[in-house]
Write an enzyme that holds these catalytic residues in place. Structure first.
Site, PDB file in Angstrom:
ATOM      1  N   CYS A   1     -14.813  -4.915   2.226  1.00 61.48           N
ATOM      2  CA  CYS A   1     -15.611  -4.376   3.152  1.00 61.48           C
ATOM      3  C   CYS A   1     -15.161  -3.612   4.056  1.00 61.48           C
ATOM      4  CB  CYS A   1     -15.584  -5.869   4.481  1.00 61.48           C
ATOM      5  SG  CYS A   1     -15.899  -7.316   3.890  1.00 61.48           S
TER       6      CYS A   1
ATOM      7  N   THR B   1       1.103  -1.142  -0.178  1.00 66.55           N
ATOM      8  CA  THR B   1       0.034  -0.180   0.395  1.00 66.55           C
ATOM      9  C   THR B   1       1.127   1.333   0.128  1.00 66.55           C
ATOM     10  OG1 THR B   1      -2.253  -0.961   1.288  1.00 66.55           O
ATOM     11  CG2 THR B   1      -1.810   1.492   1.046  1.00 66.55           C
TER      12      THR B   1
END
Lengths: 385, 402
Positions: free
Chosen positions: B338, B77
């Site tokens: 999610c 990331t």
């Protein structure tokens, strides 16, 4: 068959424990595990946009609550999943809530959620996935009746009893439910949560309506139904003032009427009636508020539907009193087949603030007999004021 | 009390993370016992620095880059953020007209979210390019988008292999189109290392993201391969480590672990890739035979990652399937992101033209270095009953209230 001693004699059944993120459902799940059941924790996601529902520790639908539920499952040692019920919840509870207010009634969304979500959508899904039952943290007791029927009874903790919001459940739903907290008081449950190392032990109870984030129900409804002004009149029809939306009112409400003129006798005035089409709100004295007869629609019975008139007690709102009454089931026009039955309830003593849309739950002692939605109320001429 | 499954777990979620190689654990554990900041000038510092630089050389060698092109980060990331924001800021600083960024619409959220952020906060004009039904970038759409205004382009980012459906992206063509205009290209290669041959110099991209925990290495460490002539504005300012591009005390054991894992993964790749694709095809064929309604998402054969099998099961909810398989110790993924655990339909499947219900009916099985044939056999045995059950649960949850 899952009757007999209500799962107790069965070594292990597969149970879905609905975990809200609060202390009650966490202890209920832990007790189900301890009873030997094969328990899986499920948090119900009721909004696609969790931030739009309550924040902080007050509600049941937030990211924080999902995290608390997950941690409770970790501590209890059970698998945990989130089930997305947001569409069903919106259609069956939120839209129903709005529509009921638009029709001048005062709905109970917790009853609707139990009827259509927790013990319908969730239970159906659980059964289809191979589970046997759903366990929740409701304060109510399930007892095996003489003929194998499952009876729903009040909790031993009268201050926390939630049998009222479960009265809508049918025998089939009750037969697949577990309420492990019904024999305990709230302080006992909190102490047990602390002893079990559940971090939610001290979490405040949830209150109000979980999908109205700031607790301002009237403002929330105004945003969805739009402001629509109407008159406030007394029972003779005299206009006393105006309002910005009849959904801001509930029968029996005293505060927030904002009337310039006091009543002639100087006593407080209460909402007596809400006319949905015109938005006209009728107010009157406490005496005029008292009713002793009501008709309730769409009855659901925990066991077999009664045929004759019967004596019972009735509870007309959450945490309301138990009122002695006589009830009888009848069709509005008995000869017409297919007409849904209604329940006529005559109260022994008049009651105040009986709001159409609320559930009338009928009891025999502590046992719930059934539930119906209050459609209309009346006062006999000779009723004591 | 713990609900431990009786059978050992069939772990089929290597695209999420992998177990750490024992060799990596050993070397990391040894280093965790030694003191030394790689920036210090004394003996312990020099030892730490030597270990970091050796790791840099090891990593560079296995992906055919120069050691100076390795920028260690805290993971994939961060490397994606550094490449995208860093290249955007530096390119626009050189020429304020460069506000455009092109990306495929099937990128990982570690790419998409920085793009959305740049669009919302930094005036970037982000265009997400369409893919075909197999999630492969539409190269003609890329060509047309470049030609609209090549001088306005800050960068292009297209992943090497898709993390959800395993599709290999046509990076050669992306680089060819971009280099004609001197536009830098970043690629997220997180899923590809150890499964495909990776040659940083030959691919010709300016920046490439890799991470440790997908290749048998530790969490919390990754790298951005960054060409010497590529300039990025740093995200983190401080001690000036890593070419002054990524400040922060070097995490010596993690860096060693990353390099060791990359070396092992690349060394074993020639045997592992065909082994995994054999297992993958057995899994796909077995599932399609057991559940004839199921559909493979993404290309067949060599067009996808050797370890990726992604299938939709019409009429089921992937979440129900996952739960039923999990209860039997078979671990896979729905591949959906999610928030508060609320599953959203995968943007990758939607970009491939699948509808919302199909997207939600999907499972990803991803194989890796610990996979064995028995894992696949367990899926094939379990899938049909699970699908039957999940489909019956799916139909109740959508019907009207009883």
């Amino acid at each position: 068959m899952l009757c007999g001693k209500r799962f107790d004699g069965v070594s292990s059944v597969k149970v879905i424990a609905a975990l809200s993120g609060g202390v009650d459902s966490a202890v209920a799940a832990a007790r189900a595990v301890e009873a030997g059941h094969d328990v899986t924790g499920v948090h119900l996601a009721l909004s696609r946009n969790p931030a739009s529902y309550r924040t902080g520790s007050r509600g049941c639908c937030t990211i924080e609550d999902a995290g608390d539920a997950r941690r409770a499952a970790d501590v209890i040692g059970i698998p945990f999943y989130v089930w997305d019920l947001s569409e069903r919840f919106h259609a069956d509870v939120v839209e129903d809530f709005i529509a009921e207010y638009a029709d001048g009634r005062t709905p109970n969304p917790c009853v609707r959620c139990n009827e259509r979500i927790k013990f319908a959508a969730v239970l159906d899904k659980a059964l289809a996935l191979g589970f046997d039952a759903v366990a929740t943290g409701h304060y109510a007791r399930l007892v095996s009746g003489v003929d194998g029927e499952v009876e729903l009874h009040r909790s031993v903790d009268p201050s926390k009893d939630q049998s009222y919001v479960l009265g809508v459940l049918t025998q089939d739903q009750l037969a697949h439910s577990l309420f492990p907290l019904g024999g305990s008081t709230k302080p006992e449950v909190r102490a047990e949560a602390a002893a079990r190392g559940l971090a939610v032990a001290a979490k405040p109870d949830s209150h109000d309506i979980c999908f109205i984030s700031d607790g301002d129900t009237a403002g929330w409804l105004r945003g969805r139904l739009g402001a629509s002004t109407g008159e406030i009149v007394d029972s003779s029809g005299e206009v006393l003032g105006t309002h910005e939306g009849s959904f801001g009112f509930t029968v029996g409400q005293r505060r927030g009427l904002r009337l310039d003129r006091p009543a002639p006798d100087g006593r407080p005035r209460y909402v007596l009636d809400i006319e949905p089409v015109t938005g006209r709100v009728t107010v009157g004295s406490r005496a005029e508020l008292r009713v002793d007869s009501l008709v309730a629609a769409t009855p659901r019975w925990c066991g077999a539907a009664p045929v004759n008139a019967f004596s019972c007690t009735v509870q007309l709102r959450a945490h309301g009193e138990q009122l002695p009454a006589t009830a009888r089931v009848r069709c509005e026009s008995a000869e017409v087949a297919g007409v849904p039955p209604v329940v006529h309830i005559d109260l022994e003593e008049p009651a105040s603030g009986v709001a159409p849309g609320q559930a009338a739950v009928l009891y025999d002692g502590t046992r719930v007999l059934g539930c119906a939605t209050i459609a209309r109320t009346s006062r006999s001429a000779d009723a004591p004021a | 009390m713990s609900a431990a499954p009786e059978a050992p777990v069939a772990y089929l979620d290597h695209a999420a993370t992998t177990s750490v190689y024992p060799e990596v654990i050993e070397v990391m554990a040894r280093l965790m016992g030694s003191v030394g900041n790689a920036s210090s000038l004394h003996g312990s510092g020099r030892t730490a620095r030597r270990v970091v630089e050796e790791s840099r050389e090891t990593l560079a060698a296995v992906v055919n880059a120069r050691p100076s092109e390795v920028v260690f980060t805290s993971g994939g990331t961060e490397a994606d953020n550094l490449a995208i924001k860093g290249l955007f800021w530096s390119r626009r600083r050189e020429d304020p007209r460069r506000t455009r960024i092109l990306a495929s619409s099937v990128e990982h959220h570690a790419v998409l979210d920085p793009l959305h952020w740049l669009s919302a906060e930094a005036g970037a004009d982000v265009e997400l390019l369409p893919v075909d039904a197999d999630a492969r970038l539409d190269v003609e759409a890329l060509r047309a988008a470049i030609d609209t205004d090549p001088a306005g382009l800050a960068l292009i980012t297209v992943m090497l292999a898709n993390n959800e459906v395993g599709t290999l992206e046509p990076l050669d063509e992306v680089v060819a189109l971009a280099s004609a205009h001197g536009i830098p290209v970043h690629t997220d290669a997180v899923q590809a290392v150890g499964q495909l041959p990776i040659d940083f110099a030959a691919i010709g991209v300016d920046a490439m993201t890799i991470t440790g925990h997908k290749i048998g290495g530790p969490f919390g460490v990754g790298a951005l391969l960054l060409r010497r002539d590529a300039t990025v504005v740093p995200l983190l300012h401080g001690g000036g480590q890593e070419r002054d591009v990524r400040s922060g005390t070097s995490d010596v054991p993690a860096i060693v672990g990353l390099a060791a894992a990359a070396e092992l993964s690349v060394k074993r790749m020639p045997e592992r890739a065909p082994y995994l694709s054999g297992l993958r095809d057995r899994l796909i064929d077995g599932v399609l035979e057991a559940v004839p309604d199921a559909q493979l998402n993404g290309p067949e054969g060599d067009g996808r990652l050797p370890g990726n099998a992604h299938l939709s099961f019409p009429g089921c909810e992937g979440d129900s399937l996952l739960m039923l398989l999990d209860a039997q110790g078979i671990e896979c993924s729905t591949g959906s992101a999610c928030s508060a655990g609320v599953p959203q339909a995968s943007h990758v499947l939607l970009a491939m033209g699948r509808d919302d219900a199909t997207a939600r009916s999907s499972l990803r099985f991803s194989l890796g270095h610990s996979s064995v044939p028995a894992d696949v056999d367990r899926v094939i045995t379990a899938i049909a009953p699970a699908v039957r059950r999940a489909c019956s649960a799916g139909s109740v949850s959508t019907e009207s209230p009883r």
